[in-house]
Write an enzyme that holds these catalytic residues in place. Structure first.
Site, PDB file in Angstrom:
ATOM      1  N   CYS A  57      34.228  45.912  31.348  1.00  0.00           N
ATOM      2  CA  CYS A  57      35.375  46.786  31.051  1.00  0.00           C
ATOM      3  C   CYS A  57      35.890  47.498  32.304  1.00  0.00           C
ATOM      4  CB  CYS A  57      34.918  47.805  30.005  1.00  0.00           C
ATOM      5  SG  CYS A  57      36.065  49.178  29.796  1.00  0.00           S
ATOM      6  N   TYR A 188      47.013  44.411  29.751  1.00  0.00           N
ATOM      7  CA  TYR A 188      46.666  44.332  28.323  1.00  0.00           C
ATOM      8  C   TYR A 188      47.939  44.211  27.479  1.00  0.00           C
ATOM      9  CZ  TYR A 188      41.746  45.460  29.119  1.00  0.00           C
ATOM     10  OH  TYR A 188      40.431  45.409  29.515  1.00  0.00           O
TER      11      TYR A 188
HETATM   12  N1  LIG Z   1      40.866  55.369  27.227  1.00  0.00           N
HETATM   13  C1  LIG Z   1      39.670  54.698  27.308  1.00  0.00           C
HETATM   14  C2  LIG Z   1      39.818  53.213  27.030  1.00  0.00           C
HETATM   15  C3  LIG Z   1      38.502  52.512  27.029  1.00  0.00           C
HETATM   16  C4  LIG Z   1      38.612  51.119  26.396  1.00  0.00           C
HETATM   17  O1  LIG Z   1      39.660  50.722  25.856  1.00  0.00           O
HETATM   18  N2  LIG Z   1      37.513  50.362  26.482  1.00  0.00           N
HETATM   19  C5  LIG Z   1      37.492  49.036  25.868  1.00  0.00           C
HETATM   20  C6  LIG Z   1      36.773  48.016  26.725  1.00  0.00           C
HETATM   21  S1  LIG Z   1      37.682  47.492  28.109  1.00  0.00           S
HETATM   22  C7  LIG Z   1      36.693  49.078  24.584  1.00  0.00           C
HETATM   23  O2  LIG Z   1      35.589  49.570  24.543  1.00  0.00           O
HETATM   24  N3  LIG Z   1      37.273  48.533  23.509  1.00  0.00           N
HETATM   25  C8  LIG Z   1      36.632  48.474  22.247  1.00  0.00           C
HETATM   26  C9  LIG Z   1      37.576  47.987  21.178  1.00  0.00           C
HETATM   27  O3  LIG Z   1      38.685  47.616  21.521  1.00  0.00           O
HETATM   28  O4  LIG Z   1      37.170  47.971  20.019  1.00  0.00           O
HETATM   29  C10 LIG Z   1      39.103  54.985  28.682  1.00  0.00           C
HETATM   30  O5  LIG Z   1      39.811  54.777  29.678  1.00  0.00           O
HETATM   31  O6  LIG Z   1      37.971  55.447  28.764  1.00  0.00           O
END
Ligand SMILES: N[C@@H](CCC(=O)N[C@@H](CS)C(=O)NCC(=O)O)C(=O)O
Length: 320
Positions: A57, A188
């Site tokens: 990530c 994204y």
């Molecule tokens: N705003 C968050 C975004 C984090 C995020 O989107 N992480 C993704 C991985 S790249 C995630 O865990 N997604 C889980 C999902 O989509 O269910 C940050 O910057 O900490």
């Protein structure tokens, strides 16, 4: 932006898709702050906090880099999830690079959110900064975690170094805003767009910003001022994934990163930094994206390329 189509949050891990086909990222819900003030609820202390990350990530990756730069390895321990984000979200299934959860003994990352708030219905994302004392999530917003790591632990063992220096804050914030909207999140928005119009708008912004960065980085080693700042860290985690993942998987294929001489050299320069290099794991990165979005890549085949050598000398020291 139009209205969110009901029920699309959580769908296949996409944050949400608007009626016009644009992806919209859900806001982070835990936004507490660690400080070194005496009466702080979340006081900076060695050993008190735990960081949950994915090596795949880009948002979690930022926090790992800052943890290394600030010498926080012995102060803040970590768990690393498995690279596959499947039906049950992130897990601690054993694999190379996975570090099980020694704090809460969770098998699924969603357990951490439920321990912190049994009524929590938010998306389960990495990174998570966990407080072992209050047994709750301090923050699940990577931008905030970066800032906390940058200064909150300075009185309890962090190494010197300010990656958000006062005199450059305005410029760092401005660069971050453009890079976040059009590039970090732009890739994204390109990959998860569900209409041609939404895709073309997003991909146009991605390359508009890459062109702008190329010009800027042809003149200077770092994005802002003459030192490494959080703006570079936040940009790097997207650039290092660009050709291996975003170019193909997210259809960001107008140009490759390697077609941009300054940006490609800049990426290799940061890659070679001793605090950054150990944080890059291409197996987790590629395995995650190509396997976790079956609606984009139903075969889940992970491409073998690109055959790049990130260790090639960058020549960027000349700017120093
Ligand atoms: N705003 C968050 C975004 C984090 C995020 O989107 N992480 C993704 C991985 S790249 C995630 O865990 N997604 C889980 C999902 O989509 O269910 C940050 O910057 O900490």
């Amino acid at each position: 932006m139009g209205e969110l189509i009901a029920g699309t949050w959580h769908r296949n891990g996409i944050d949400g898709v608007l009626a016009d086909g644009q992806m919209r990222r859900a806001p982070s819900v835990f936004r507490n702050w660690i400080t070194n003030e005496r009466d702080s609820r979340f006081k900076a202390e060695s050993g008190r906090y735990h960081l949950y990350v994915s090596l795949a990530c880009p948002w979690a990756h930022r926090t790992l880099i800052m943890r290394n730069l600030k010498g926080l390895i012995d102060l803040i321990d970590i768990s690393v999830v498995h690279w596959l984000m499947g039906e049950d979200g992130w897990t601690f299934d054993p694999d190379h690079g996975v570090i099980p959860d020694a704090v809460n003994r969770a098998h699924f990352l969603h357990e951490i959110y439920t321990i912190s708030d049994p009524d929590c219905t938010s998306r389960v994302t990495v990174p998570i900064l966990w407080d072992k004392v209050e047994r709750q999530i301090v923050s699940n917003e990577s931008a905030d975690i970066l800032r906390m790591f940058n200064s909150a632990f300075d009185g309890c063992g962090a190494v010197a170094g300010d990656y958000y220096p006062e005199k450059h804050r305005e410029e760092i914030d401005a660069v971050n805003t453009r890079v976040y909207t059009t590039l970090n999140n732009g890739v994204y928005r390109s990959g998860f767009a569900t209409t041609q119009v939404a895709y073309e708008a997003a991909v146009g912004e991605v390359f508009g910003t890459l062109d702008w960065l190329e010009q800027r980085l042809a003149q200077q080693r770092y994005l802002v001022g003459s030192q490494l700042t959080e703006a570079d860290i936040r940009l790097f985690t997207t650039l290092v994934r660009f050709d291996p993942v975003y170019f193909g998987h997210f259809k960001c294929n107008v140009r490759a990163l390697a077609d941009y001489p300054a940006l490609w050299a800049y990426t290799r320069d940061l890659f070679s930094h001793p605090a950054i290099r150990p944080t890059v794991d291409f197996d987790h990165i590629k395995g995650h994206y190509y396997s976790s979005h079956p609606w984009l890549n139903p075969s889940r085949i992970v491409p073998v390329g690109p055959d790049y050598d990130f260790d090639l000398p960058s020549g960027r020291e000349a700017f120093a």
